[in-house]
Design a protein around this motif. Structure first.
Motif, PDB file in Angstrom:
ATOM      1  N   ARG A  99       0.639  -1.069  -0.095  1.00  0.00           N
ATOM      2  CA  ARG A  99      -0.053  -0.023   0.003  1.00  0.00           C
ATOM      3  C   ARG A  99       0.767   1.367  -0.074  1.00  0.00           C
ATOM      4  O   ARG A  99       0.344   2.454  -0.446  1.00  0.00           O
ATOM      5  CB  ARG A  99      -0.707   0.000   1.130  1.00  0.00           C
ATOM      6  CG  ARG A  99      -1.979  -1.113   1.070  1.00  0.00           C
ATOM      7  CD  ARG A  99      -2.866  -1.025   2.386  1.00  0.00           C
ATOM      8  NE  ARG A  99      -2.398  -1.587   3.298  1.00  0.00           N
ATOM      9  CZ  ARG A  99      -2.859  -1.949   4.380  1.00  0.00           C
ATOM     10  NH1 ARG A  99      -4.009  -1.461   4.839  1.00  0.00           N
ATOM     11  NH2 ARG A  99      -2.070  -2.823   5.314  1.00  0.00           N
ATOM     12  N   HIS A 133      -1.592  -5.283  -3.867  1.00  0.00           N
ATOM     13  CA  HIS A 133      -2.730  -4.229  -3.816  1.00  0.00           C
ATOM     14  C   HIS A 133      -2.772  -3.330  -4.865  1.00  0.00           C
ATOM     15  O   HIS A 133      -3.850  -2.808  -5.354  1.00  0.00           O
ATOM     16  CB  HIS A 133      -2.197  -3.309  -2.467  1.00  0.00           C
ATOM     17  CG  HIS A 133      -2.829  -1.939  -2.326  1.00  0.00           C
ATOM     18  ND1 HIS A 133      -4.225  -1.945  -1.978  1.00  0.00           N
ATOM     19  CD2 HIS A 133      -2.533  -0.599  -2.695  1.00  0.00           C
ATOM     20  CE1 HIS A 133      -4.760  -0.865  -1.811  1.00  0.00           C
ATOM     21  NE2 HIS A 133      -3.701   0.162  -2.430  1.00  0.00           N
ATOM     22  N   VAL A 205     -11.348   7.000   7.605  1.00  0.00           N
ATOM     23  CA  VAL A 205     -12.007   6.560   6.390  1.00  0.00           C
ATOM     24  C   VAL A 205     -13.231   7.344   6.369  1.00  0.00           C
ATOM     25  O   VAL A 205     -13.961   7.025   7.195  1.00  0.00           O
ATOM     26  CB  VAL A 205     -12.046   5.058   6.072  1.00  0.00           C
ATOM     27  CG1 VAL A 205     -13.168   4.911   5.095  1.00  0.00           C
ATOM     28  CG2 VAL A 205     -10.484   4.479   5.842  1.00  0.00           C
ATOM     29  N   ASP A 223     -12.780  -6.441  -1.173  1.00  0.00           N
ATOM     30  CA  ASP A 223     -11.682  -5.482  -1.071  1.00  0.00           C
ATOM     31  C   ASP A 223     -10.602  -6.393  -1.087  1.00  0.00           C
ATOM     32  O   ASP A 223     -10.553  -7.816  -0.781  1.00  0.00           O
ATOM     33  CB  ASP A 223     -11.636  -4.596   0.294  1.00  0.00           C
ATOM     34  CG  ASP A 223     -11.108  -3.334   0.157  1.00  0.00           C
ATOM     35  OD1 ASP A 223     -10.286  -3.478  -0.967  1.00  0.00           O
ATOM     36  OD2 ASP A 223     -11.233  -2.624   0.998  1.00  0.00           O
ATOM     37  N   ASP A 224      -9.379  -5.954  -1.252  1.00  0.00           N
ATOM     38  CA  ASP A 224      -8.128  -6.807  -1.315  1.00  0.00           C
ATOM     39  C   ASP A 224      -7.841  -7.136   0.322  1.00  0.00           C
ATOM     40  O   ASP A 224      -7.385  -8.078   0.585  1.00  0.00           O
ATOM     41  CB  ASP A 224      -6.945  -6.261  -1.945  1.00  0.00           C
ATOM     42  CG  ASP A 224      -6.496  -4.622  -1.679  1.00  0.00           C
ATOM     43  OD1 ASP A 224      -7.436  -4.001  -0.923  1.00  0.00           O
ATOM     44  OD2 ASP A 224      -5.214  -4.350  -1.780  1.00  0.00           O
ATOM     45  N   ILE A 225      -7.727  -5.949   1.200  1.00  0.00           N
ATOM     46  CA  ILE A 225      -7.361  -6.347   2.545  1.00  0.00           C
ATOM     47  C   ILE A 225      -8.362  -5.721   3.302  1.00  0.00           C
ATOM     48  O   ILE A 225      -8.998  -4.581   3.125  1.00  0.00           O
ATOM     49  CB  ILE A 225      -6.152  -5.365   2.692  1.00  0.00           C
ATOM     50  CG1 ILE A 225      -4.936  -5.664   1.666  1.00  0.00           C
ATOM     51  CG2 ILE A 225      -5.689  -5.403   4.250  1.00  0.00           C
ATOM     52  CD1 ILE A 225      -3.797  -4.710   1.493  1.00  0.00           C
ATOM     53  N   THR A 228      -7.645  -2.593   9.718  1.00  0.00           N
ATOM     54  CA  THR A 228      -8.400  -2.332  10.848  1.00  0.00           C
ATOM     55  C   THR A 228      -9.757  -2.324  10.637  1.00  0.00           C
ATOM     56  O   THR A 228     -10.660  -2.201  11.811  1.00  0.00           O
ATOM     57  CB  THR A 228      -8.215  -0.543  11.126  1.00  0.00           C
ATOM     58  OG1 THR A 228      -8.548   0.000  10.133  1.00  0.00           O
ATOM     59  CG2 THR A 228      -6.642  -0.408  11.187  1.00  0.00           C
ATOM     60  N   GLY A 229     -10.396  -2.509   9.530  1.00  0.00           N
ATOM     61  CA  GLY A 229     -11.891  -2.754   9.355  1.00  0.00           C
ATOM     62  C   GLY A 229     -12.527  -1.186   9.180  1.00  0.00           C
ATOM     63  O   GLY A 229     -13.905  -1.237   8.891  1.00  0.00           O
TER      64      GLY A 229
HETATM   65  C1  R5P Z   1      -6.770   0.255   0.533  1.00  0.00           C
HETATM   66  O1  R5P Z   1      -7.085   1.148  -0.210  1.00  0.00           O
HETATM   67  C2  R5P Z   1      -6.984  -1.123   0.568  1.00  0.00           C
HETATM   68  O2  R5P Z   1      -7.432  -1.492  -0.454  1.00  0.00           O
HETATM   69  C3  R5P Z   1      -8.064  -1.480   1.706  1.00  0.00           C
HETATM   70  O3  R5P Z   1      -9.259  -0.752   1.494  1.00  0.00           O
HETATM   71  C4  R5P Z   1      -7.602  -1.166   2.896  1.00  0.00           C
HETATM   72  O4  R5P Z   1      -6.188  -1.508   3.100  1.00  0.00           O
HETATM   73  C5  R5P Z   1      -8.199  -1.395   4.213  1.00  0.00           C
HETATM   74  O5  R5P Z   1      -7.897  -0.912   5.335  1.00  0.00           O
HETATM   75  P1  R5P Z   1      -8.821  -0.765   6.516  1.00  0.00           P
HETATM   76  O6  R5P Z   1      -9.365  -2.114   7.042  1.00  0.00           O
HETATM   77  O7  R5P Z   1      -7.733  -0.449   7.708  1.00  0.00           O
HETATM   78  O8  R5P Z   1      -9.850   0.238   6.246  1.00  0.00           O
END
Ligand code: R5P
Length: 300
Positions: A99, A133, A205, A223-225, A228-229
């Motif tokens: 990222r 990513h 976010v 989503d890919d990841i 923290t949600g």
């Molecule tokens: C970021 O652009 C990635 O695609 C995910 O949306 C992000 O890494 C998710 O992170 P979190 O769960 O902390 O919002």
């Protein structure tokens, strides 16, 4: 030349023992016995007793948290094996630091570039990863890197387990749109893309409201990841406001740190489905076939 059937050895690092064993079995390789220790002061010690030389070795080691420890274990193992004359392919199911693929704020280190450089210096000749990513992250590698997709496997899991009915597939941001589109085609649903803004200082976010109506529909956020949600819980709250009946979260890499599960549950997310690129209780989908299928195509 990397011929996975002719290659002899595979090392399954501590972050990917189970997945490594699966890939080992499917490629007919021998598992290299190894020992990974952490000293009380935090230093890492790696021991690989068998001597290898002039052969292809696969190392399977993901780099989910503790990220830097898993990376160091990978660097040490790769360096040792390549010093012995092995041609090392690193299978890094979740490639950390992807990222940080550009200088978002002045002075920020482009971490993925450093990771690429260190892998190369440790003797890694090729990297295979899963749902990296961004394409920008790959551009920092001066040697072959390939990202296989777990999306078809996730879609099959949703279909086989009948998790949703005629769903709306939701990309929480622009970066997720390609993956979500493929997923929606495979599960047979309509896709919508939301617009996300992340505060680059606080990490907070915000997802902009969308015109789409979800009255009585199931929604799958892809989503890919999930880290923290924050992204998925913001998106889920918005989808419920728009009338969604059920919201399910689907990702390749369920990092799920910092109270992510509680955040997702509080936002009403009914199910969290991820893959075994990260060893976790959300890793319902196996990516070994995706990785092995790609290895079989390598011919150079
Ligand atoms: C970021 O652009 C990635 O695609 C995910 O949306 C992000 O890494 C998710 O992170 P979190 O769960 O902390 O919002």
């Amino acid at each position: 030349m990397l011929d996975i059937l002719a290659g002899k050895y595979l090392l399954a690092g501590p972050a990917s023992e189970e997945l490594g064993r699966k890939i080992c079995h499917k490629t007919g390789r021998e598992l290299l016995e190894s020992e990974f220790k952490v000293f009380p002061d935090g230093e890492t010690k790696v021991t690989i007793r068998r001597k290898v030389s002039d052969c292809d070795v696969l190392i399977v080691q993901s780099t989910y948290p503790p990220v830097d420890r898993h990376l160091i274990q990978l660097f040490f193992a790769a360096h040792h094996l390549s010093q012995e004359g092995a041609r090392v392919t690193a299978i890094i199911p979740y490639l950390a630091y992807s990222r940080q693929d550009k200088e978002f704020l002045p002075g920020e280190v482009v971490s993925i570039g450093v990771v690429a450089h260190l892998l190369r210096s440790a003797g890694v000749r090729r990297v295979v990863t899963v749902d990296i990513h961004s394409a920008e992250a790959m551009a920092h590698f001066s040697f072959p890197i390939f990202s296989v997709s777990a999306i078809p496997y996730l879609a099959t899991y949703f279909k086989e387990n009948k998790l949703v009915e005629n769903p709306i597939v939701v990309a929480p941001d622009f970066g997720a749109s390609k993956r979500s589109e493929v997923f929606s085609r495979l599960v047979g649903g309509q896709m919508v893309q939301l617009s996300k803004k992340r505060d680059r200082v606080t990490g907070e976010v915000k997802i902009a409201s969308s015109k789409v109506s979800l009255e009585g529909r199931d929604a799958v956020i892809v989503d890919d990841i999930i880290s923290t949600g924050g992204t998925v819980s913001e998106a889920a709250s918005l989808l419920y406001k728009k009338g969604a009946r059920n919201v399910i979260a689907c990702c390749t890499h369920p990092l799920m740190v910092d109270g992510a599960e509680e955040k997702l549950r509080a936002a009403g997310v009914k199910n969290i489905v991820g893959t075994n690129t990260v060893a976790s209780k959300y890793s319902f989908v196996d990516v070994s076939d995706a990785i092995v299928s790609h290895l079989k195509t390598i011919d150079e």
